[in-house]
Design a protein around this motif. Structure first.
Motif, PDB file in Angstrom:
ATOM      1  N   TRP A 101       0.819  -1.209   0.000  1.00 57.48           N
ATOM      2  CA  TRP A 101       0.000   0.000   0.000  1.00 57.48           C
ATOM      3  C   TRP A 101       0.857   1.266   0.000  1.00 57.48           C
ATOM      4  N   MET A 102       2.015   1.207   0.641  1.00 46.38           N
ATOM      5  CA  MET A 102       2.867   2.402   0.700  1.00 46.38           C
ATOM      6  C   MET A 102       3.539   2.635  -0.645  1.00 46.38           C
ATOM      7  N   VAL A 103       4.204   1.626  -1.179  1.00 44.44           N
ATOM      8  CA  VAL A 103       4.955   1.792  -2.424  1.00 44.44           C
ATOM      9  C   VAL A 103       4.025   2.064  -3.606  1.00 44.44           C
ATOM     10  N   SER A 104       2.829   1.492  -3.583  1.00 39.65           N
ATOM     11  CA  SER A 104       1.886   1.690  -4.694  1.00 39.65           C
ATOM     12  C   SER A 104       1.270   3.083  -4.689  1.00 39.65           C
ATOM     13  N   GLY A 105       1.440   3.827  -3.581  1.00 38.76           N
ATOM     14  CA  GLY A 105       0.888   5.167  -3.500  1.00 38.76           C
ATOM     15  C   GLY A 105      -0.484   5.241  -2.861  1.00 38.76           C
ATOM     16  N   VAL A 106      -1.014   4.095  -2.387  1.00 41.68           N
ATOM     17  CA  VAL A 106      -2.343   4.101  -1.770  1.00 41.68           C
ATOM     18  C   VAL A 106      -2.322   4.911  -0.473  1.00 41.68           C
ATOM     19  N   THR A 147      -4.873  -0.609   7.929  1.00 45.52           N
ATOM     20  CA  THR A 147      -5.213   0.106   6.683  1.00 45.52           C
ATOM     21  C   THR A 147      -5.364   1.606   6.940  1.00 45.52           C
ATOM     22  N   ILE A 148      -6.520   2.009   7.418  1.00 46.90           N
ATOM     23  CA  ILE A 148      -6.777   3.437   7.637  1.00 46.90           C
ATOM     24  C   ILE A 148      -5.904   3.984   8.759  1.00 46.90           C
ATOM     25  N   GLY A 149      -5.553   3.115   9.727  1.00 47.50           N
ATOM     26  CA  GLY A 149      -4.715   3.558  10.840  1.00 47.50           C
ATOM     27  C   GLY A 149      -3.346   4.034  10.394  1.00 47.50           C
ATOM     28  N   ILE A 150      -2.731   3.308   9.446  1.00 50.65           N
ATOM     29  CA  ILE A 150      -1.415   3.693   8.937  1.00 50.65           C
ATOM     30  C   ILE A 150      -1.490   5.043   8.237  1.00 50.65           C
ATOM     31  N   ALA A 151      -2.555   5.257   7.453  1.00 48.65           N
ATOM     32  CA  ALA A 151      -2.719   6.542   6.761  1.00 48.65           C
ATOM     33  C   ALA A 151      -2.893   7.680   7.765  1.00 48.65           C
ATOM     34  N   LEU A 152      -3.683   7.451   8.822  1.00 48.14           N
ATOM     35  CA  LEU A 152      -3.895   8.487   9.827  1.00 48.14           C
ATOM     36  C   LEU A 152      -2.613   8.790  10.597  1.00 48.14           C
ATOM     37  N   MET A 153      -1.765   7.768  10.801  1.00 45.36           N
ATOM     38  CA  MET A 153      -0.470   8.019  11.448  1.00 45.36           C
ATOM     39  C   MET A 153       0.358   8.979  10.600  1.00 45.36           C
ATOM     40  N   LEU A 273      -6.991  -9.908   2.571  1.00 41.14           N
ATOM     41  CA  LEU A 273      -5.676  -9.267   2.636  1.00 41.14           C
ATOM     42  C   LEU A 273      -4.827  -9.622   1.415  1.00 41.14           C
ATOM     43  N   PHE A 274      -4.882 -10.884   1.005  1.00 42.39           N
ATOM     44  CA  PHE A 274      -4.094 -11.314  -0.153  1.00 42.39           C
ATOM     45  C   PHE A 274      -4.540 -10.577  -1.417  1.00 42.39           C
ATOM     46  N   LEU A 275      -5.853 -10.503  -1.638  1.00 44.03           N
ATOM     47  CA  LEU A 275      -6.360  -9.814  -2.835  1.00 44.03           C
ATOM     48  C   LEU A 275      -6.055  -8.320  -2.781  1.00 44.03           C
ATOM     49  N   SER A 276      -6.112  -7.740  -1.576  1.00 44.87           N
ATOM     50  CA  SER A 276      -5.794  -6.324  -1.434  1.00 44.87           C
ATOM     51  C   SER A 276      -4.328  -6.053  -1.757  1.00 44.87           C
ATOM     52  N   ILE A 277      -3.450  -6.958  -1.342  1.00 45.19           N
ATOM     53  CA  ILE A 277      -2.014  -6.834  -1.671  1.00 45.19           C
ATOM     54  C   ILE A 277      -1.819  -6.926  -3.180  1.00 45.19           C
ATOM     55  N   LEU A 278      -2.488  -7.887  -3.791  1.00 43.39           N
ATOM     56  CA  LEU A 278      -2.369  -8.077  -5.237  1.00 43.39           C
ATOM     57  C   LEU A 278      -2.846  -6.836  -5.989  1.00 43.39           C
ATOM     58  N   LEU A 279      -3.977  -6.263  -5.561  1.00 39.08           N
ATOM     59  CA  LEU A 279      -4.492  -5.035  -6.175  1.00 39.08           C
ATOM     60  C   LEU A 279      -3.492  -3.893  -6.053  1.00 39.08           C
ATOM     61  N   ALA A 280      -2.912  -3.750  -4.852  1.00 41.02           N
ATOM     62  CA  ALA A 280      -1.958  -2.662  -4.610  1.00 41.02           C
ATOM     63  C   ALA A 280      -0.728  -2.814  -5.491  1.00 41.02           C
ATOM     64  N   VAL A 281      -0.240  -4.041  -5.662  1.00 38.59           N
ATOM     65  CA  VAL A 281       0.940  -4.273  -6.506  1.00 38.59           C
ATOM     66  C   VAL A 281       0.639  -3.898  -7.959  1.00 38.59           C
ATOM     67  N   VAL A 282      -0.531  -4.304  -8.450  1.00 41.62           N
ATOM     68  CA  VAL A 282      -0.922  -3.976  -9.827  1.00 41.62           C
ATOM     69  C   VAL A 282      -1.028  -2.464 -10.011  1.00 41.62           C
ATOM     70  N   PHE A 283      -1.681  -1.785  -9.081  1.00 44.43           N
ATOM     71  CA  PHE A 283      -1.815  -0.323  -9.156  1.00 44.43           C
ATOM     72  C   PHE A 283      -0.460   0.358  -9.046  1.00 44.43           C
ATOM     73  N   GLY A 284       0.424  -0.235  -8.243  1.00 46.93           N
ATOM     74  CA  GLY A 284       1.766   0.325  -8.114  1.00 46.93           C
ATOM     75  C   GLY A 284       2.542   0.233  -9.415  1.00 46.93           C
ATOM     76  N   LEU A 285       2.419  -0.894 -10.107  1.00 48.46           N
ATOM     77  CA  LEU A 285       3.110  -1.060 -11.387  1.00 48.46           C
ATOM     78  C   LEU A 285       2.562  -0.105 -12.448  1.00 48.46           C
ATOM     79  N   VAL A 286       1.283   0.239 -12.318  1.00 50.72           N
ATOM     80  CA  VAL A 286       0.666   1.134 -13.294  1.00 50.72           C
ATOM     81  C   VAL A 286       0.970   2.603 -12.997  1.00 50.72           C
ATOM     82  N   PHE A 287       0.820   3.001 -11.720  1.00 54.93           N
ATOM     83  CA  PHE A 287       0.892   4.428 -11.376  1.00 54.93           C
ATOM     84  C   PHE A 287       2.225   4.876 -10.771  1.00 54.93           C
TER      85      PHE A 287
END
Length: 480
Positions: A101-106, A147-153, A273-287
């Protein structure tokens, strides 16, 4: 006959309260020395050795004074460790989720938009409220914080708040939802194990839970205006640095939205969690192609490293560079190591009969309604310290006091409510408890740093005793 007499003799060998408390006293003393000596590096191995050393003391007491065979200790340890196996897998996935989530920019996108929306004056109260709402909908404090906790930190640090205040607000809100959500495992376990209807249990908990979260929100609201924060220019500079470092786009918000939908559909946590990681990796490769190539020229290797290992991205803003550095799955290994050692300690305490010895100490203090609820709450907190797993503590507290509540004529829902008030919310305040270790690792804040600011978690068991003293909606059936 001889075997039977030996078993009876063994059953009579029960440890006294003082003997039962010896491992707890030693644990607190050793951990105090460990933390003072190693500081934030205590999780790298010193705390684990401390737990194993105290486990050895439990075995010594059990085998030397109480005639407990080694096989009993071994069986209890295996049972405890196996009980947290699924939690360990989830921990690994949470570590991977944080990195992806961090590297992908989420997370940077959530922080970027949050800086423009949430005013510093209401940030702490807003963080608590947001986490409470998300946790009620998801039924999981762990998922909410990861998830949201890390962003709020990230938002709170950019606005200049101390880590303790931010983490305290996040944890207070997340555990409010975990406590009253019908989707929560702890809520279901506390009510189901005592035969209390789920929604009857939740409605009864509102009597103590609503005042506790209200007081916590008032404290966070007042503190938000008195805590020193960064100037609006510093916040704007940080947001600008985020926009320069990452490709910020609303499309990235699809990842947390889809993750929330999967949770709402009650898809198992591991799959979600697994699908969310997979989504984040795909979005990271795109954006975030440039950021990925900075980690490794090979995009495949960069994607893998963002999930399992430590990553660091260059930035002229030191705070931003520190914020976006990740540890992935590997960052969870010290926590997993600590949890296994904590389960060894809990198993040794249970097998040696020392958990029962501590409980008997509190049961002897029962002389009325207030002392009964107070003893239940104190036992729940003490079990969190001794057993280090909230699920086991919920079951043990309910089983230990069930007959006493029935004998005294009190409703089972009073016991189930007190158990949640004491066990569910205080588990995160114990550094070697599975919850305390997990949230400390995920948020990057030491347990003792955020503990004084988790107002909801601290107030809840006290509120349970206060309501019992007032006798509000507590009925007693006449003795037969």
């Amino acid at each position: 006959m001889e075997k039977s007499s030996k078993q009876e003799q063994h059953l009579k060998k029960r440890p006294s309260a003082i003997l039962s408390l010896m491992p707890i006293v030693m644990l607190v003393a050793m951990l105090t020395c460990t933390i003072r000596s190693f500081g934030s590096n205590a999780l790298d191995g010193a705390s684990q050795i401390t737990l194993l050393a105290v486990s050895a003391l439990c075995v010594l007491i059990g085998m030397g004074w109480l005639n407990v065979p080694w096989a009993s200790f071994e069986k209890a340890i295996v049972k405890n460790v196996s009980s947290v196996a699924s939690a360990l897998v989830i921990l690994l996935l949470i570590g991977a989720l944080g990195g992806a989530w961090m590297v992908s920019g989420v997370v940077p996108s959530l922080i970027y938009y949050g800086l423009h929306i949430i005013h510093p004056g209401v940030f702490l109260a807003s963080s608590c409220l947001i986490c409470a709402l998300v946790s009620v909908m998801t039924g999981s404090s762990w998922t909410t914080i990861a998830t949201i906790g890390i962003a709020l930190m990230g938002i709170g640090r950019a606005q200049g708040f101390d880590d303790g205040w931010i983490a305290g607000a996040i944890i207070s809100g997340a555990y409010f939802g975990d406590k009253i959500s019908p989707l929560s495992e702890t809520t279901t376990l506390a009510s189901g194990s005592l035969g209390v209807p789920l929604f009857s249990h939740i409605r009864y908990m509102l009597i103590t839970t609503v005042p506790s979260i209200t007081i916590a929100l008032i404290i966070f609201a007042v503190a938000g205006f008195f805590c020193s924060t960064s100037s609006s220019q510093d916040i704007a500079t940080f947001a600008s640095s985020l926009g320069t470092r990452f490709n910020i786009t609303p499309w990235l918000l699809l990842v947390p939205v889809l993750t929330g939908l999967m949770i709402a559909r009650k898809i198992p946590p591991v799959i979600t969690l697994f699908l969310s990681i997979l989504l984040a990796v795909v979005f990271g490769l795109v954006f975030q192609t440039d950021a990925m190539r900075e980690i490794d020229p090979s995009l495949f290797k960069a994607a893998m490293k963002s999930v399992y290992g430590s990553t660091a991205l260059h930035s002229d803003n030191p705070m931003l560079a520190d914020l976006v550095s990740t540890r992935g799955m590997a960052g969870m290994m010290p926590t997993i190591w600590l949890i296994i050692c904590a389960m060894c300690f809990g198993g040794c305490m249970a097998a040696g009969g020392m958990v029962g010895g501590i409980t008997r100490l509190f049961i002897h203090m029962v002389k009325g309604r207030t002392s009964l609820v107070g003893s239940t709450a104190a036992t729940g907190v003490m079990l969190n310290v001794a057993i280090a797993d909230q699920y086991l503590c919920i079951l043990l507290t309910g089983n230990m006091f069930r007959d006493i509540y029935d004998r005294e004529g009190y409703e089972r829902r009073l016991l189930s409510r007190t158990t949640e008030d004491a066990v569910t919310v205080t588990s995160v305040l114990v550094p070697w408890n599975t919850c305390g270790m997990t949230q400390s690792t995920v948020l990057g804040v030491a347990t003792f740093t955020y503990l004084p600011y988790c107002f909801f978690n601290i107030i809840s068991p006290v509120m349970s005793v206060v309501v019992a003293a007032l006798g509000y909606k507590i009925w007693r059936k006449p003795n037969k």
